[in-house]
Write an enzyme that holds these catalytic residues in place. Structure first.
Site, PDB file in Angstrom:
ATOM      1  N   SER A   1      -9.672   3.490   4.662  1.00 45.33           N
ATOM      2  CA  SER A   1     -10.850   4.344   4.709  1.00 45.33           C
ATOM      3  C   SER A   1     -11.974   3.620   4.010  1.00 45.33           C
ATOM      4  O   SER A   1     -11.740   2.797   3.124  1.00 45.33           O
ATOM      5  CB  SER A   1     -10.570   5.693   4.065  1.00 45.33           C
ATOM      6  OG  SER A   1     -10.863   5.658   2.703  1.00 45.33           O
TER       7      SER A   1
ATOM      8  N   ARG B   1       3.849   8.202   1.547  1.00 44.94           N
ATOM      9  CA  ARG B   1       3.210   8.717   0.326  1.00 44.94           C
ATOM     10  C   ARG B   1       4.085   8.330  -0.851  1.00 44.94           C
ATOM     11  O   ARG B   1       5.102   8.964  -1.103  1.00 44.94           O
ATOM     12  CB  ARG B   1       3.058  10.244   0.425  1.00 44.94           C
ATOM     13  CG  ARG B   1       2.112  10.852  -0.584  1.00 44.94           C
ATOM     14  CD  ARG B   1       1.916  12.345  -0.317  1.00 44.94           C
ATOM     15  NE  ARG B   1       1.292  12.604   0.978  1.00 44.94           N
ATOM     16  CZ  ARG B   1       0.000  12.446   1.246  1.00 44.94           C
ATOM     17  NH1 ARG B   1      -0.817  12.059   0.301  1.00 44.94           N
ATOM     18  NH2 ARG B   1      -0.481  12.698   2.453  1.00 44.94           N
TER      19      ARG B   1
ATOM     20  N   ARG C   1      -0.242   6.515  -8.007  1.00 53.55           N
ATOM     21  CA  ARG C   1      -0.701   7.880  -7.753  1.00 53.55           C
ATOM     22  C   ARG C   1       0.431   8.851  -8.008  1.00 53.55           C
ATOM     23  O   ARG C   1       1.544   8.665  -7.525  1.00 53.55           O
ATOM     24  CB  ARG C   1      -1.191   7.997  -6.303  1.00 53.55           C
ATOM     25  CG  ARG C   1      -2.303   6.994  -6.042  1.00 53.55           C
ATOM     26  CD  ARG C   1      -2.890   7.083  -4.665  1.00 53.55           C
ATOM     27  NE  ARG C   1      -3.949   6.083  -4.548  1.00 53.55           N
ATOM     28  CZ  ARG C   1      -4.743   5.924  -3.507  1.00 53.55           C
ATOM     29  NH1 ARG C   1      -4.606   6.745  -2.458  1.00 53.55           N
ATOM     30  NH2 ARG C   1      -5.669   4.995  -3.490  1.00 53.55           N
TER      31      ARG C   1
ATOM     32  N   GLU D   1      -3.335   7.716   8.601  1.00 55.33           N
ATOM     33  CA  GLU D   1      -4.435   7.023   7.920  1.00 55.33           C
ATOM     34  C   GLU D   1      -3.930   5.745   7.244  1.00 55.33           C
ATOM     35  O   GLU D   1      -2.971   5.774   6.484  1.00 55.33           O
ATOM     36  CB  GLU D   1      -5.048   7.957   6.874  1.00 55.33           C
ATOM     37  CG  GLU D   1      -6.238   7.336   6.168  1.00 55.33           C
ATOM     38  CD  GLU D   1      -6.785   8.230   5.055  1.00 55.33           C
ATOM     39  OE1 GLU D   1      -6.611   9.460   5.120  1.00 55.33           O
ATOM     40  OE2 GLU D   1      -7.377   7.668   4.112  1.00 55.33           O
TER      41      GLU D   1
ATOM     42  N   ARG E   1       1.335   1.393   3.877  1.00 51.64           N
ATOM     43  CA  ARG E   1       1.082   2.023   5.177  1.00 51.64           C
ATOM     44  C   ARG E   1       0.975   0.994   6.300  1.00 51.64           C
ATOM     45  O   ARG E   1       1.366   1.266   7.429  1.00 51.64           O
ATOM     46  CB  ARG E   1      -0.165   2.892   5.096  1.00 51.64           C
ATOM     47  CG  ARG E   1       0.082   4.082   4.182  1.00 51.64           C
ATOM     48  CD  ARG E   1      -0.764   5.259   4.507  1.00 51.64           C
ATOM     49  NE  ARG E   1      -0.421   6.365   3.623  1.00 51.64           N
ATOM     50  CZ  ARG E   1      -1.176   7.439   3.433  1.00 51.64           C
ATOM     51  NH1 ARG E   1      -2.332   7.544   4.082  1.00 51.64           N
ATOM     52  NH2 ARG E   1      -0.781   8.394   2.638  1.00 51.64           N
TER      53      ARG E   1
END
Length: 428
Positions: free
Chosen positions: A353, A275, A260, A350, A392
């Site tokens: 998801s 991130r 990303r 987070e 994460r």
RNA sequence: GGUCGGGUGGCAGAGUGGUCGAAUGCACCGGUCUUGAAAACCGGCGAACCUCCGGGUUCCCUGGGUUCGAAUCCCAGCCCGACCGCCA
């Protein structure tokens, strides 16, 4: 994409849905364009029909003179048709731009509003620990135990890349093993997917491969992009296919690296691993019958909870608010793990998801199923969910399992793959 | 990367310029027969869109082109297979 028929029938519903989701789209303009195009299309079809009749008559014409006359007639008709078609194409381009920008419909229970309107629906895992010593964040912990080399990552690939080292590397493999074994036990087909995919597939899933705001790395001179998630490759796996109804629901899980660019993410809380430009993830994906997707979504959410229960990490689950839903999602649950070293006194962050995308992706990717004894095909529903995003999960593990003596306990379920109980065990 | 051969309905597979949206087989659906099933036989059977419900338009990997007319000819691309080269 939405069903065009539905948009034409209920433009107000669609417009309202766009509004609560913060999507700027002029639905009524779309309806107007679409209606206009349909009328013109009928004229085009009429011209085509006439031209086809003429063409067929040429094959059976009795002499050259008649043939030549008919040819001329056919030419004229097709020219007219082409002119009209060009006009339609212009309108269609505008209509398609609106069409493509329309987000999926929304689950009636999803909380309405911006990101901060998300509703907590569940808590799980152990109680949040009370630390009797100064809590360190994962960056410091990783530094102390030589688990992550951010500097080396930057030297090789730039800021946002890193080397996992020592138990850091072993933990990644352990997490993959733990989760894959668990999902196989749940009936998922285990896969390791390509890390690159065609633009067409990315778009089908709902990513925009190029442009200033893109989250996607693309490969120069090739129609290939580094995937941001295995959702892309797993969803693309059956694009254009007709699945047999008996095989549904079909549950797959896939390991991939995720890339990303994080364009536009500057300034957001992003210390350390939170991130990054590359991480490894095990993704769950399901193709279901329409009536199965809601239950599958709950099931995915349950599995995510079980994984973090298994890891012994405190978490909460939130029902994402409409304004924070991506285009393809009908409803989305986020699992947020407790990260003691995050923010001033710990924060939830987070970690997974899961989204029910209903038929939105299936329509773009043209994934259908056939019902025995019934005419025609229908679109499947697709769902995705993170089983584990390694980067994460590592943050949560390191920060939650840190000990007063500076060591880090390895969650029980991972020990057989890491090969030890503790990182930096003190000499006894 | 090179050469050759391919890409047609759920699958297999015929079709090299006009009655082809497309033979045939399998699968599937309905029926006859049967206590029931199988077999056999008869019939049906691609999709999307439009429709004044008669029908019409579009689709034979994708995009261009030739032609009055393209599954069929030409160009480009993508994919698959075989062989060769290279390589973990």
């Amino acid at each position: 994409m939405l069903d065009k028929k539905f948009i034409l029938e209920y433009p107000d519903v669609v417009q309202k849905n766009c509004d609560v989701r913060g999507a700027k789209a002029d639905v009524h303009r779309f309806v107007q364009l679409e209606t206009e195009c349909r009328l013109m299309q009928q004229q085009v079809e009429e011209l085509s029909r006439k031209a086809n009749v003429v063409s067929k008559s040429i094959g059976v014409a009795k002499d050259d003179a008649e043939r030549d006359q008919r040819k001329e007639e056919g030419r004229t008709l097709r020219e007219q048709k082409e002119q009209l078609q060009e006009a339609i194409d212009r309108l269609t381009a505008e209509a398609r731009a609106i069409y493509r920008s329309l987000p999926n419909l929304t689950h009636p229970e999803a909380p309405i509003g911006a990101e901060d309107h998300a509703r907590e629906i569940r808590r799980g895992g152990p109680e949040v620990r009370k630390f009797s010593f100064p809590v360190l964040d994962h960056v410091v912990l990783a530094e102390q135990h030589d688990l992550i080399d951010f500097e080396g990552g930057a030297r090789v690939a730039g800021n946002g890349f890193y080397f996992l080292k020592n138990e850091g590397a072993l933990l990644e493999l352990a997490l993959q093993q733990f989760v894959m074994q668990f999902l196989v036990g749940e009936g998922f087909v285990p896969t390791i997917t390509p890390d690159l995919a065609r633009a067409e597939i990315l778009q089908g899933i709902g990513f925009i491969p190029r442009g200033p705001e893109t989250q996607i790395y693309s490969v120069e001179n090739f129609d290939l992009n580094l995937v941001a998630t295995a959702e892309i490759t797993l969803g693309g796996l059956y694009s254009g296919e007709v699945l047999e109804m008996e095989k549904l629901p079909l549950k797959m899980c896939g390991v991939s690296h995720c890339f990303r660019t994080e364009a536009g993410a500057a300034g957001r809380a992003s210390r350390g691993l939170y991130r990054v430009h590359q991480f490894t993830k095990v993704e769950m994906f399901a193709f279901t019958l329409p009536e199965q997707s809601e239950a599958m979504h709950q099931y995915f959410c349950d599995l995510e909870c079980k994984i973090f229960d298994g890891l012994g990490i405190p978490y909460r689950v939130i029902d994402t608010a409409t304004g924070d839903l991506g285009g393809p999602a009908y409803r989305k649950f986020d699992l947020e793990a407790w990260m003691p070293g995050r923010g001033k006194a710990g924060e939830y962050g987070e970690v997974t998801s899961t989204s029910n995308c209903t038929d939105y992706q299936a329509r773009r990717l043209n994934i259908r199923y056939k019902t025995r004894g019934e005419k025609g095909t229908h679109l499947v529903h697709t769902l995705n969910g993170t089983a584990v995003a390694i980067s994460r999960a590592l943050i949560a593990i390191l920060e939650n399992y840190q000990q007063p003596d500076g060591s880090i306990i390895i969650p029980e379920v991972l020990r057989k793959w890491v090969g030890k109980e503790r990182i930096g065990a003190t000499e006894e």
